[in-house]
Design a protein around this motif. Structure first.
Motif, PDB file in Angstrom:
ATOM      1  N   LYS A  54      -0.078   1.026   8.180  1.00 43.64           N
ATOM      2  CA  LYS A  54      -0.980   1.746   9.082  1.00 43.64           C
ATOM      3  C   LYS A  54      -0.353   1.988  10.450  1.00 43.64           C
ATOM      4  O   LYS A  54      -0.692   2.954  11.117  1.00 43.64           O
ATOM      5  CB  LYS A  54      -2.270   0.950   9.290  1.00 43.64           C
ATOM      6  CG  LYS A  54      -3.181   0.885   8.115  1.00 43.64           C
ATOM      7  CD  LYS A  54      -4.404   0.048   8.486  1.00 43.64           C
ATOM      8  CE  LYS A  54      -5.317  -0.150   7.314  1.00 43.64           C
ATOM      9  NZ  LYS A  54      -6.465  -1.009   7.666  1.00 43.64           N
ATOM     10  N   SER A  55       0.550   1.106  10.871  1.00 43.37           N
ATOM     11  CA  SER A  55       1.128   1.224  12.211  1.00 43.37           C
ATOM     12  C   SER A  55       2.309   2.182  12.273  1.00 43.37           C
ATOM     13  O   SER A  55       2.323   3.090  13.094  1.00 43.37           O
ATOM     14  CB  SER A  55       1.573  -0.149  12.718  1.00 43.37           C
ATOM     15  OG  SER A  55       0.468  -1.001  12.840  1.00 43.37           O
ATOM     16  N   CYS A  56       3.306   1.983  11.414  1.00 47.80           N
ATOM     17  CA  CYS A  56       4.513   2.816  11.501  1.00 47.80           C
ATOM     18  C   CYS A  56       4.572   3.917  10.444  1.00 47.80           C
ATOM     19  O   CYS A  56       5.431   4.790  10.517  1.00 47.80           O
ATOM     20  CB  CYS A  56       5.772   1.959  11.446  1.00 47.80           C
ATOM     21  SG  CYS A  56       6.036   1.067   9.897  1.00 47.80           S
ATOM     22  N   GLY A  57       3.678   3.888   9.462  1.00 49.22           N
ATOM     23  CA  GLY A  57       3.621   4.941   8.456  1.00 49.22           C
ATOM     24  C   GLY A  57       4.635   4.847   7.339  1.00 49.22           C
ATOM     25  O   GLY A  57       4.691   5.717   6.477  1.00 49.22           O
ATOM     26  N   VAL A  58       5.436   3.801   7.318  1.00 48.83           N
ATOM     27  CA  VAL A  58       6.474   3.668   6.294  1.00 48.83           C
ATOM     28  C   VAL A  58       5.851   3.489   4.909  1.00 48.83           C
ATOM     29  O   VAL A  58       4.985   2.638   4.722  1.00 48.83           O
ATOM     30  CB  VAL A  58       7.409   2.477   6.630  1.00 48.83           C
ATOM     31  CG1 VAL A  58       8.260   2.076   5.447  1.00 48.83           C
ATOM     32  CG2 VAL A  58       8.283   2.818   7.811  1.00 48.83           C
ATOM     33  N   PRO A  59       6.297   4.296   3.910  1.00 43.73           N
ATOM     34  CA  PRO A  59       5.838   4.097   2.532  1.00 43.73           C
ATOM     35  C   PRO A  59       6.315   2.738   2.019  1.00 43.73           C
ATOM     36  O   PRO A  59       7.459   2.350   2.229  1.00 43.73           O
ATOM     37  CB  PRO A  59       6.508   5.226   1.748  1.00 43.73           C
ATOM     38  CG  PRO A  59       6.969   6.209   2.765  1.00 43.73           C
ATOM     39  CD  PRO A  59       7.209   5.439   4.025  1.00 43.73           C
ATOM     40  N   LEU A  60       5.424   2.013   1.354  1.00 47.02           N
ATOM     41  CA  LEU A  60       5.734   0.672   0.867  1.00 47.02           C
ATOM     42  C   LEU A  60       5.947   0.652  -0.637  1.00 47.02           C
ATOM     43  O   LEU A  60       7.021   0.360  -1.123  1.00 47.02           O
ATOM     44  CB  LEU A  60       4.612  -0.293   1.255  1.00 47.02           C
ATOM     45  CG  LEU A  60       4.306  -0.383   2.753  1.00 47.02           C
ATOM     46  CD1 LEU A  60       2.993  -1.107   2.992  1.00 47.02           C
ATOM     47  CD2 LEU A  60       5.467  -1.070   3.467  1.00 47.02           C
ATOM     48  N   TRP A  61       4.875   0.940  -1.373  1.00 46.55           N
ATOM     49  CA  TRP A  61       4.973   0.965  -2.831  1.00 46.55           C
ATOM     50  C   TRP A  61       3.979   1.963  -3.396  1.00 46.55           C
ATOM     51  O   TRP A  61       3.065   2.414  -2.724  1.00 46.55           O
ATOM     52  CB  TRP A  61       4.781  -0.415  -3.451  1.00 46.55           C
ATOM     53  CG  TRP A  61       3.542  -1.140  -3.029  1.00 46.55           C
ATOM     54  CD1 TRP A  61       2.278  -0.959  -3.515  1.00 46.55           C
ATOM     55  CD2 TRP A  61       3.438  -2.148  -2.029  1.00 46.55           C
ATOM     56  NE1 TRP A  61       1.397  -1.800  -2.887  1.00 46.55           N
ATOM     57  CE2 TRP A  61       2.082  -2.545  -1.967  1.00 46.55           C
ATOM     58  CE3 TRP A  61       4.358  -2.768  -1.181  1.00 46.55           C
ATOM     59  CZ2 TRP A  61       1.635  -3.521  -1.089  1.00 46.55           C
ATOM     60  CZ3 TRP A  61       3.905  -3.739  -0.322  1.00 46.55           C
ATOM     61  CH2 TRP A  61       2.561  -4.111  -0.283  1.00 46.55           C
ATOM     62  N   THR A  62       4.208   2.265  -4.651  1.00 51.69           N
ATOM     63  CA  THR A  62       3.390   3.205  -5.398  1.00 51.69           C
ATOM     64  C   THR A  62       2.853   2.498  -6.628  1.00 51.69           C
ATOM     65  O   THR A  62       3.547   1.661  -7.214  1.00 51.69           O
ATOM     66  CB  THR A  62       4.231   4.431  -5.832  1.00 51.69           C
ATOM     67  OG1 THR A  62       4.752   5.059  -4.665  1.00 51.69           O
ATOM     68  CG2 THR A  62       3.411   5.433  -6.628  1.00 51.69           C
ATOM     69  N   VAL A  63       1.652   2.845  -7.011  1.00 52.59           N
ATOM     70  CA  VAL A  63       1.085   2.328  -8.251  1.00 52.59           C
ATOM     71  C   VAL A  63       0.596   3.525  -9.064  1.00 52.59           C
ATOM     72  O   VAL A  63      -0.385   4.175  -8.712  1.00 52.59           O
ATOM     73  CB  VAL A  63      -0.071   1.333  -7.996  1.00 52.59           C
ATOM     74  CG1 VAL A  63      -0.622   0.813  -9.309  1.00 52.59           C
ATOM     75  CG2 VAL A  63       0.398   0.172  -7.129  1.00 52.59           C
TER      76      VAL A  63
END
Length: 144
Positions: free
Chosen positions: A84-93
């Motif tokens: 939420k803060s930096c917008g970096v994509p983390l993972w996908t499901v």
């Protein structure tokens, strides 16, 4: 308690985690979602067990948001999580990995994640012609 194979975090450190095992697979993806999500030619990701491999550090869950893509090649929705803060994509499901209890985690978030070489490149029709194939890594125009 098991020793972590990897530690990882987003750009701002608001989402931090450990991964306990090696990935079940490592792929390079050049689909539209991965290209746009990375702001580049694609993304490299590892497939991990969500419950057995991924451990979020305290406070990280408060910084995670999910966007649900409904326009997908499979026709089934997929969840993309990001900080939420930096917008970096983390993972996908995706639907497939959800049924297996897995997640698709960006290897760039892991310490030493750049050492995880993809076993295949997928959705290569979206890869720019100037990028070319990786030596010893098979290309697939879709998901094999």
């Amino acid at each position: 308690m098991s020793t972590a194979k990897y530690t990882g975090e987003c750009l701002c450190g608001g989402v931090r985690f450990t991964v306990l095992n090696e990935p079940k697979a490592v792929l390079s993806c050049h689909c539209e979602h991965c290209r746009k999500g990375a702001g580049g030619i694609g993304q490299v990701f590892g497939v991990f067990s969500k419950d057995d491999d991924l451990n979020l550090k305290p406070g990280s869950e408060d910084n995670i948001s999910t966007y649900v893509f409904t326009k997908t090649t499979s026709g089934k929705p997929k969840d993309k999580t990001f900080c939420k803060s930096c917008g970096v994509p983390l993972w996908t499901v995706t639907d497939d990995v959800r049924q297996k209890g897995q997640i698709i985690l960006r290897t760039a978030l892991l310490d030493k994640g750049s050492e995880l070489k993809p076993k295949a490149a997928i959705f290569t029709t979206g890869r720019p012609s100037w990028a070319g194939s990786m030596e010893g890594v098979p290309d697939f125009e879709t998901m094999p």
